[in-house]
Design a protein around this motif. Structure first.
Motif, mmCIF file in Angstrom:
data_model
loop_
_atom_site.group_PDB
_atom_site.id
_atom_site.type_symbol
_atom_site.label_atom_id
_atom_site.label_comp_id
_atom_site.label_asym_id
_atom_site.label_seq_id
_atom_site.Cartn_x
_atom_site.Cartn_y
_atom_site.Cartn_z
ATOM 1 N N VAL A 1 81.292 33.544 -6.563
ATOM 2 C CA VAL A 1 80.136 33.671 -5.690
ATOM 3 C C VAL A 1 79.598 32.260 -5.435
ATOM 4 C CG1 VAL A 1 78.414 33.946 -7.530
ATOM 5 C CG2 VAL A 1 77.988 34.954 -5.288
ATOM 6 N N THR A 2 79.057 32.076 -4.232
ATOM 7 C CA THR A 2 78.509 30.763 -3.891
ATOM 8 C C THR A 2 76.988 30.839 -3.849
ATOM 9 O OG1 THR A 2 80.488 30.174 -2.665
ATOM 10 C CG2 THR A 2 78.503 28.919 -2.158
ATOM 11 N N VAL A 3 76.346 29.899 -4.511
ATOM 12 C CA VAL A 3 74.884 29.863 -4.528
ATOM 13 C C VAL A 3 74.417 28.538 -3.912
ATOM 14 C CG1 VAL A 3 74.713 31.323 -6.583
ATOM 15 C CG2 VAL A 3 74.741 28.839 -6.849
ATOM 16 N N THR A 4 73.184 28.530 -3.452
ATOM 17 C CA THR A 4 72.604 27.315 -2.879
ATOM 18 C C THR A 4 71.726 26.646 -3.929
ATOM 19 O OG1 THR A 4 72.620 28.363 -0.726
ATOM 20 C CG2 THR A 4 71.244 26.411 -0.958
ATOM 21 N N VAL A 5 71.966 25.361 -4.122
ATOM 22 C CA VAL A 5 71.263 24.613 -5.170
ATOM 23 C C VAL A 5 70.190 23.721 -4.538
ATOM 24 C CG1 VAL A 5 71.578 22.974 -7.072
ATOM 25 C CG2 VAL A 5 73.418 24.581 -6.479
ATOM 26 N N ASP A 6 68.985 23.804 -5.039
ATOM 27 C CA ASP A 6 67.890 22.939 -4.585
ATOM 28 C C ASP A 6 67.919 21.623 -5.339
ATOM 29 O OD1 ASP A 6 66.595 24.450 -2.706
ATOM 30 O OD2 ASP A 6 65.204 25.374 -4.120
ATOM 31 N N VAL A 7 67.877 20.527 -4.623
ATOM 32 C CA VAL A 7 67.768 19.229 -5.287
ATOM 33 C C VAL A 7 66.279 18.914 -5.473
ATOM 34 C CG1 VAL A 7 68.342 16.782 -5.231
ATOM 35 C CG2 VAL A 7 69.920 18.461 -4.218
ATOM 36 N N LEU A 8 65.861 18.854 -6.718
ATOM 37 C CA LEU A 8 64.460 18.540 -7.033
ATOM 38 C C LEU A 8 64.363 17.056 -7.418
ATOM 39 C CD1 LEU A 8 63.628 21.710 -9.200
ATOM 40 C CD2 LEU A 8 63.482 21.438 -6.717
ATOM 41 N N SER A 9 63.164 16.600 -7.737
ATOM 42 C CA SER A 9 62.986 15.188 -8.086
ATOM 43 C C SER A 9 63.671 14.888 -9.411
ATOM 44 C CB SER A 9 61.497 14.857 -8.197
ATOM 45 O OG SER A 9 61.024 15.276 -9.460
#
Ligand SMILES: [Cu+2]
Lengths: 157, 201
Positions: free
Chosen positions: A136-144
């Motif tokens: 499964v493909t998930v979307t990753v948030d780039v945080l600080s």
């Protein structure tokens, strides 16, 4: 009209944090996928997320793939006798009925050979490979770089 | 913060095993610390090193005597332990507010080959400005690490790359430079602030 559409987009951007979305694959749900910004592409990036196994059968995360890195792998931070090391993890067990976290100080995705610097506010896809459930493909948030995790109101606990 | 304590959520064997593992790491480093006076970090005044901070100033142990010190070893190529700890330290400094201005907060690189002053400067811009980055020749870093009774090790990876294993605890010294305590990496973060307040006096 144009202004209205623009403000609608802004609202959407502000409220839609991909990390807080839940992605489902069979009995598994994945959420809180995030990473930290990097300085340049020379340093490795990191991947954290939570996997819940709602089913009755054990599973395991056995690999990750992403266009963001040439050599992504699973690691586990181990502190032994006060000294931290990051051995490669062949698999991250996801036992039936449990939630497992790739989290600071434990299991994590290690994103080596980044194709570009990870910038705060951007997202990138990661494909998770499970022993039983498949991919499964998930979307990753780039945080600080200072972030300790995504700010999800209902952080699935 | 949340993540650290929830490596495995829920009940059962795996959670128990993990808790045991994490607990063991903590216990081992504590027992090592308590195993004999020879293994305690030296008082700052008995340490010997000559390093350079990320602003270009020379740093010797004598510079640290007279104010409480919080010190952490790491390297900027480290994606997990180091940003997490520097983020924790930044949060503690936030919570301590102006009281923490009296604290000498240092991040000593164990990878001075890559972590030069400008590199540390870039990296630390993401964290509390009261954290001072410290680098220098490898031999001087080794002398500092020896004074802390800490350890580090270069670990080669495929393709000529490498990573560093290093002592992950946060060291605290009182204003006289006497070793006070360690905030262990997997220790409950709630114990950190009281420990820091104790050296602030
Ligand atoms: Cu790693």
């Amino acid at each position: 009209m144009k202004a209205l559409a623009f403000s609608a987009i802004l609202t959407l951007t502000a409220s839609a944090s991909f990390a807080c979305e839940t992605v489902t694959l069979g009995d598994l749900t994945i959420q809180n996928a995030w990473s930290r910004a990097t300085i340049g592409a020379g340093r490795p990036g990191v991947l954290y997320l939570e996997i819940t196994n709602n089913g009755g059968t054990d599973d395991a995360l056995v690999g990750i793939a992403t266009p963001a890195a040439g050599m992504p792998m699973l690691h586990e931070t181990v502190v032994s006798d006060g000294v931290a090391s990051m051995p490669h993890a062949m698999a991250v067990p996801v036992p039936a009925g449990q939630t497992v976290a790739l989290a600071p100080g434990g299991y994590h995705g290690m994103l080596m050979d980044l194709t570009a610097a990870l910038k705060e506010g951007e997202t990138f896809p990661v494909t998770l490979m499970f022993q039983a459930a498949g991919e499964v493909t998930v979307t990753v948030d780039v945080l600080s770089m200072r972030a300790e995790g995504p700010d999800c109101a209902d952080a699935g606990q | 913060m949340r993540g650290r304590r929830t490596v495995i959520l829920g009940l059962g064997g795996v959670a128990g095993a993990t808790a045991y593992m994490l607990g063991l790491g903590w216990w081992q480093s504590r027992s090592r610390e308590g195993a004999g006076p020879a293994l305690l970090p030296l008082p700052v005044a008995e340490m010997a090193f000559s390093l350079t901070d990320h602003r270009g100033n020379r740093v010797t142990p004598a510079d640290w005597v007279g104010q409480p010190t919080l010190a952490f070893f790491g390297f900027t190529w480290c994606p997990d332990v180091c940003p997490t700890t520097l983020s924790d330290i930044s949060l503690w400094l936030d919570e301590l507010g102006a009281d923490a201005d009296r604290l000498n907060v240092v991040f000593i690189t164990v990878d001075p080959e890559r972590d030069t002053g400008p590199v540390l400067s870039d990296y630390l811009a993401s964290f509390d400005p009261r954290i001072t980055g410290i680098a220098g020749p490898v031999a001087e870093v080794e002398r500092a690490v020896a004074g802390f009774r800490a350890r580090f090790e270069k670990v080669p990876r495929d393709g000529g790359d490498y990573t560093m294993n290093h002592t992950a605890g946060v060291f605290l010294f009182d204003a006289d430079g006497r070793f006070a305590s360690i905030i262990d990496y997997h220790e409950d973060r709630r114990f950190a602030l009281p420990k820091i307040r104790r050296v602030l006096g």
